[in-house]
Design an enzyme around this catalytic site. Structure first.
Site, PDB file in Angstrom:
ATOM      1  CB  SER A 130     -36.731-130.263  20.625  1.00  0.00           C
ATOM      2  OG  SER A 130     -36.526-128.883  20.518  1.00  0.00           O
ATOM      3  CG  ASP A 157     -33.526-126.535  19.042  1.00  0.00           C
ATOM      4  OD1 ASP A 157     -33.661-126.102  17.888  1.00  0.00           O
ATOM      5  OD2 ASP A 157     -34.493-126.890  19.747  1.00  0.00           O
ATOM      6  CG  ASP A 185     -36.647-129.287  16.682  1.00  0.00           C
ATOM      7  OD1 ASP A 185     -35.975-128.510  17.390  1.00  0.00           O
ATOM      8  OD2 ASP A 185     -37.891-129.377  16.761  1.00  0.00           O
ATOM      9  CG  ASP A 203     -38.129-125.950  17.624  1.00  0.00           C
ATOM     10  OD1 ASP A 203     -37.019-125.942  18.204  1.00  0.00           O
ATOM     11  OD2 ASP A 203     -39.151-126.459  18.131  1.00  0.00           O
TER      12      ASP A 203
END
Length: 458
Positions: free
Chosen positions: A109, A251, A253, A255
């Site tokens: 992440s 960010d 990833d 999400d």
């Protein structure tokens, strides 16, 4: 890798899957393979072939872990569809649309490139519940499935899915109202050199916006490096320089979402939730007049949505717990101050690009700049301090820390609040002080942070 007895006492799953330094336990190829085998064991039922979607972000270590995870899955007779770099919510979406048994994401992440992680989605697109993660952990640590070795035609196969990115882009565009367009808007998007570096700019451009793209040159090592949702400073400067309507920061990833208004001011997850709550109420689409956030959200969020008769349900930190609360009670909007925003009418997990599209739809309908829309949210001053710790203990086991916390709570009285918690993904303790006096908040946070440092430095 530490000895088996040390591994047995070390919990694999945190608040967002398994995470750690790449190629250091538990983020090793060996553990990744074991996780793949354990997941495969849980989904093997019935005579049909089973499939798992495997995707990743742009970290260098993703190649190693992708192959190891796929090896574990195929060694148990499960087929694998490798989608390559794709946002976490995209992998969730592909999992459900392909009717796969599960999805796996290789990502840490917002963490630096040295870290990596593995998290799973079930066939319905939702993250695995704690109980299922517990079963996987037990299978990995016990070695009870080590002897299961399908042979010959029963071994699984791995395939490359070439059109996953395009499928996800089509899905995202479908969540934006058909009668609206982004024509005439200039949008700066920072993809953090991460998983959305090709999807987010494409979606915005195809909907008509002029896009200025930042953080779209991943090299395996620059993901989240002074860019993306945790570092919006350059985004803000670029928005002001080009006279853009807003800036979008994702960010690694993709999400989570943080935005910047046309004046260069950061608009966080709390403010975005307030804006979108107002829109859903006006369109009579907010279910049960409820919004879900976590204990980290500012009290200003509750004050902002109260004008529409909306109440806020709070959960522990972690978007999975927000989603659990939403599903359990039939709510359709929730999120975190950090930018994990869940529009359950459209998706099953936090999706930064999708959330940006919902915010853009509000802007298009209102015909107002983001700064004006965001003015409905007036945050109470907060101070958040992160303390690096070498160990994590229950706060009740730290009398010196508890003494300081209680002292601060007494001095704050009913004018503010104190929240101290350990990160579920990093070796850190987080100290949050909320109160009307910003300077006092900082002083109180430092008191508690110093006490934590002394108590947990060894």
């Amino acid at each position: 890798m530490p000895p088996k007895e040390a591994q047995a006492s070390q919990k694999l799953f945190g608040t967002d899957g398994v995470r750690g330094k790449a190629n250091v336990y538990p983020m090793t190829a060996e553990v990744a393979m074991q996780l793949g085998r354990a997941l495969a064991f849980l989904i093997r039922n019935g005579p049909h072939r089973h499939r798992v979607i495997v995707g990743k972000d742009t970290r260098l270590s993703g190649y190693m872990l992708e192959q190891a995870l796929a090896s574990g899955l195929t060694s148990m007779g499960v087929d694998v569809e490798l989608v390559g770099p794709l946002p976490t919510p995209g992998i969730s979406n592909i999992t459900t649309s392909m009717r796969a048994d599960a999805g796996a994401v290789i990502s840490a992440s917002h963490n630096p490139y040295e870290d990596n992680g593995i998290k799973f989605f079930w066939r319905d697109g939702f993250k695995l519940p704690d109980e299922t993660e517990g079963k996987i952990e037990e299978l990995v640590s016990s070695g009870s499935i080590d002897s299961i070795r399908p042979t010959a035609t029963k071994i699984g196969r791995a395939f490359r899915m070439e059109d996953a990115r395009g499928r996800y882009i089509v899905f995202l565009k479908a969540t934006f109202p058909r009668e609206l367009t982004l024509e005439g808007m200039t949008i700066v998007v920072d993809c953090a050199n991460g998983a959305a570096y090709k999807t987010a700019p494409a979606v915005l451009e195809e909907l008509g916006a002029k896009v200025i793209a930042l953080g779209v040159s991943p090299d395996g090592k620059n993901i989240n490096h002074k860019c993306g949702a945790l570092y919006p400073e350059n985004l803000a400067k670029t928005v002001v320089k080009h006279g853009a309507h807003l800036g979008i920061a994702l960010d690694g990833d993709a999400d989570r979402l943080i935005v910047v208004d046309e004046k260069g001011k950061v608009v966080d997850g709390d403010a975005i939730m307030a804006i979108c709550t107002g829109e859903l109420v006006a369109r009579k689409q907010l279910k049960k007049k409820m919004l879900v956030s976590t204990v980290m959200s500012n009290i200003g969020l509750e004050r902002a949505v109260a004008r529409w008769g909306v109440k806020v349900a709070r959960t522990r930190v972690g978007d999975r717990y927000v989603v659990d609360e939403m599903r359990r009670n039939g709510y359709n909007l929730g999120g975190e101050q950090s930018g994990h925003l869940i529009f359950l009418d459209h998706t099953t997990t936090g999706d930064g690009t999708l959330a940006a599209l919902q915010l853009l739809a509000v802007m298009c309908r209102a015909g107002k700049p983001l700064s004006e829309l965001a003015s409905i949210f007036e945050p109470v001053p907060q101070t958040l301090v992160n303390v690096v710790v070498k160990q994590k203990k229950e706060l009740g086991e730290l009398p010196t820390v508890m003494k300081v916390i209680k002292s601060v709570e007494q001095r704050l009285g009913n004018t503010g609040r104190v929240l101290v918690r350990f990160s579920g993904t990093e070796p850190k303790a987080r100290v949050l002080i909320e109160g009307e006096d910003a300077a006092r908040n900082q002083a109180y946070a430092k008191e508690i942070a110093d006490a934590l440092s002394k108590a947990l430095s060894v």
